[in-house]
Design a protein around this motif. Structure first.
Motif, PDB file in Angstrom:
ATOM      1  N   ALA A  16       0.849  -1.200   0.000  1.00 14.95           N
ATOM      2  CA  ALA A  16       0.000   0.000   0.000  1.00 14.95           C
ATOM      3  C   ALA A  16       0.881   1.245   0.000  1.00 14.95           C
ATOM      4  O   ALA A  16       1.921   1.291   0.664  1.00 14.95           O
ATOM      5  CB  ALA A  16      -0.910   0.000   1.227  1.00 14.95           C
ATOM      6  N   ALA A  41      -6.950  -3.015  -2.562  1.00 13.41           N
ATOM      7  CA  ALA A  41      -6.931  -2.516  -1.178  1.00 13.41           C
ATOM      8  C   ALA A  41      -7.669  -3.477  -0.256  1.00 13.41           C
ATOM      9  O   ALA A  41      -7.212  -3.747   0.867  1.00 13.41           O
ATOM     10  CB  ALA A  41      -7.567  -1.131  -1.124  1.00 13.41           C
ATOM     11  N   ARG A  44      -5.569  -6.755   0.259  1.00 15.16           N
ATOM     12  CA  ARG A  44      -4.445  -6.618   1.196  1.00 15.16           C
ATOM     13  C   ARG A  44      -4.892  -6.946   2.618  1.00 15.16           C
ATOM     14  O   ARG A  44      -4.158  -7.561   3.390  1.00 15.16           O
ATOM     15  CB  ARG A  44      -3.880  -5.199   1.151  1.00 15.16           C
ATOM     16  N   LEU A  45      -6.070  -6.492   2.962  1.00 18.28           N
ATOM     17  CA  LEU A  45      -6.592  -6.731   4.303  1.00 18.28           C
ATOM     18  C   LEU A  45      -7.001  -8.187   4.488  1.00 18.28           C
ATOM     19  O   LEU A  45      -6.759  -8.789   5.537  1.00 18.28           O
ATOM     20  CB  LEU A  45      -7.778  -5.805   4.569  1.00 18.28           C
ATOM     21  N   GLU A 311       2.006  -0.244   8.384  1.00 18.38           N
ATOM     22  CA  GLU A 311       1.573  -1.062   7.251  1.00 18.38           C
ATOM     23  C   GLU A 311       0.055  -1.152   7.179  1.00 18.38           C
ATOM     24  O   GLU A 311      -0.547  -0.932   6.115  1.00 18.38           O
ATOM     25  CB  GLU A 311       2.184  -2.462   7.346  1.00 18.38           C
ATOM     26  N   ASP A 312      -0.572  -1.481   8.303  1.00 15.85           N
ATOM     27  CA  ASP A 312      -2.023  -1.613   8.315  1.00 15.85           C
ATOM     28  C   ASP A 312      -2.713  -0.253   8.192  1.00 15.85           C
ATOM     29  O   ASP A 312      -3.800  -0.152   7.619  1.00 15.85           O
ATOM     30  CB  ASP A 312      -2.487  -2.312   9.601  1.00 15.85           C
ATOM     31  N   ALA A 315      -2.718   0.466   4.593  1.00 13.00           N
ATOM     32  CA  ALA A 315      -3.669  -0.422   3.927  1.00 13.00           C
ATOM     33  C   ALA A 315      -5.110   0.031   4.159  1.00 13.00           C
ATOM     34  O   ALA A 315      -5.927   0.032   3.228  1.00 13.00           O
ATOM     35  CB  ALA A 315      -3.481  -1.857   4.420  1.00 13.00           C
ATOM     36  N   GLU A 318      -5.817   3.174   2.004  1.00 12.10           N
ATOM     37  CA  GLU A 318      -6.090   2.845   0.605  1.00 12.10           C
ATOM     38  C   GLU A 318      -7.501   2.289   0.449  1.00 12.10           C
ATOM     39  O   GLU A 318      -8.209   2.603  -0.516  1.00 12.10           O
ATOM     40  CB  GLU A 318      -5.076   1.812   0.114  1.00 12.10           C
ATOM     41  N   TYR A 319      -7.909   1.485   1.403  1.00 15.74           N
ATOM     42  CA  TYR A 319      -9.227   0.858   1.344  1.00 15.74           C
ATOM     43  C   TYR A 319     -10.341   1.889   1.494  1.00 15.74           C
ATOM     44  O   TYR A 319     -11.248   1.983   0.650  1.00 15.74           O
ATOM     45  CB  TYR A 319      -9.328  -0.208   2.439  1.00 15.74           C
TER      46      TYR A 319
END
Length: 438
Positions: A16, A41, A44-45, A311-312, A315, A318-319
């Protein structure tokens, strides 16, 4: 069974991007937004689950033999309508398994918000040979962004509420039928909790339990803009004749007080209230920012999700950015279901006595969310529009109606997104409630 639309190939997943910190990076983020970025996005989760695969047709993972997880777009009866769905299911389903759990997100969010809960719920599905589903409401997340239309006139509050609720409730019922599910335990957050109750009221035989996480629309508005039905309806005698209402003077006084208070409102609040009543949504406001939108959303994301780690956090940014910039649809329900100030036009506390299944309320604390805060900090973790007292009142009304299976829990160290802020406590509670005997 449901007809499934699946992606032919897995989507490449580069890391992300960093949250935009200047106009140039905001423009780049805005330019790349779209369906492809939205799918990436979300994935990734979901890839936090070691056994996740992008679609039912993708090669199965060898990391576990007891569970499978995949994404799909479940087509509904109406043309061009589908609900984005995550399935986490035991590979050894049992006829004696408890009803599957269906997770339903809140206003303007999506199923990806539950990414920290899926692993624990998957373990429950494996141990009970059942399944867990997470679903994007019609017109939200990555579900079909179909036109949202309410034909009732503005003054017809009951009509507006019924139409707005039906948009979601009927699509969920259609989804249930397409999936071949007999009963479900609904786990609804915020507006998803409100709509879960609405579904249970309309389809009581299809719901096993309700678990409501900081649900919206439960309490009455202490500063209601319209007198309640108890004040305005004319009571009738046993033979149906109209009698004089002893509360007419109270209603008149209340209207007078409200008129005086409205005159004292600031120009900004009056403007926001006007936009709300005209059907504007917080996400529509964000989209009007154009190339500045990623920078604006980034300020929210960096504040709201920083506790997840870099990182999260990236992510999640982006989501939420991509589902926010998608075509407006189900988000326009908000002015029909909720009055300015985020209280329901037809509160569930006045209807919940008809619910006959177990209901679990989960909240943090109650802070009245003003409309200004709602527009600028929508979905903020520091706000909670679930009034714990409203939940307590609902449990009491259920008890008086013969349903003594209402419970209330408070999750510590969390805000409105209780499942995201304190996932360990939330997951333990979810498993406890799912395993509780009916």
């Amino acid at each position: 069974m449901a007809e499934i639309i699946t992606d032919a190939m897995p989507i490449p997943l580069p890391p992300a991007k960093d949250i935009p910190s200047n106009f140039v990076s905001s423009v780049k983020s805005w330019w790349s937004a779209g369906d492809k970025e939205s799918a990436a996005a979300e994935e990734r989760l979901l890839r936090k689950l070691p056994y996740y695969r992008p679609s039912a047709s993708s090669p199965a993972s060898t990391s576990t033999q007891s569970l499978e997880a995949y994404s799909s777009k479940v087509e509904l009866t109406q043309p061009k309508q589908y609900l984005n769905t995550l399935t986490i299911a035991s590979t050894e389903p049992s006829e004696n398994a408890p009803p599957p759990a269906v997770m339903l997100h809140g206003y303007g969010a999506g199923l990806g918000f539950f990414f920290q809960n899926f692993a624990s719920l998957g373990q429950w599905a494996a141990s009970r040979n059942s399944a867990v589903y997470a679903v994007d409401w019609l017109g939200m997340g990555r579900s079909a962004r179909v036109p949202f239309v309410v034909k009732a006139k503005r003054e017809d509050i009951d009509g507006r509420v019924k139409e707005a609720e039906s948009f979601f409730v009927e699509s969920l019922e259609d989804w249930r039928q397409r999936m071949g599910l007999e009963k479900m335990t609904l786990i609804g957050h915020s507006l998803g909790g409100y709509l879960s109750v609405a579904y249970a009221l309309r389809y009581p035989t299809r719901v096993s339990k309700l678990i409501l996480l900081s649900p919206a629309g439960i309490p009455q508005d202490p500063n209601m803009s319209v007198p309640t039905r108890e004040l305005t309806d004319s009571p009738r005698t046993a033979n149906g004749d109209l009698t004089e209402s002893a509360s007419q003077g109270s209603a008149g006084s209340l209207k007078s007080d409200q008129k005086e208070a409205k005159q004292k409102e600031s120009k900004t609040r009056r403007l926001i209230t006007h936009l709300w009543e005209e059907g504007w949504s917080p996400f529509q406001v964000v989209r009007t920012l154009g190339m500045w939108a990623p920078l604006f959303v980034g300020k929210y994301s960096s504040r709201r999700f920083i506790g997840l780690g870099m990182e999260d956090t990236n992510a999640m940014h982006e989501y939420i950015l991509n589902i926010t910039l998608a075509k407006g649809s189900g988000e326009y329900c908000i002015s029909h279901l909720l009055a300015p100030g985020a209280h329901a036009r037809r509160p569930m506390v006045d209807r919940i006595h008809d619910i006959k299944v177990p209901v679990t309320f989960v909240c943090k604390r109650y802070i009245l969310m003003s409309i200004g805060i709602f527009l600028t900090q929508a979905l903020d973790g520091d706000q909670d529009w679930m009034d714990c007292e409203g939940g307590t009142a609902s449990i009491e009304r259920m008890r008086q109606a013969g349903n003594g299976k209402g419970r209330m829990y408070i999750i510590p160290h969390s805000g409105h997104h209780v499942y995201l802020d304190n996932p360990r406590a939330m997951n333990d509670l979810l498993i406890k409630e799912l395993n509780r005997d009916l």
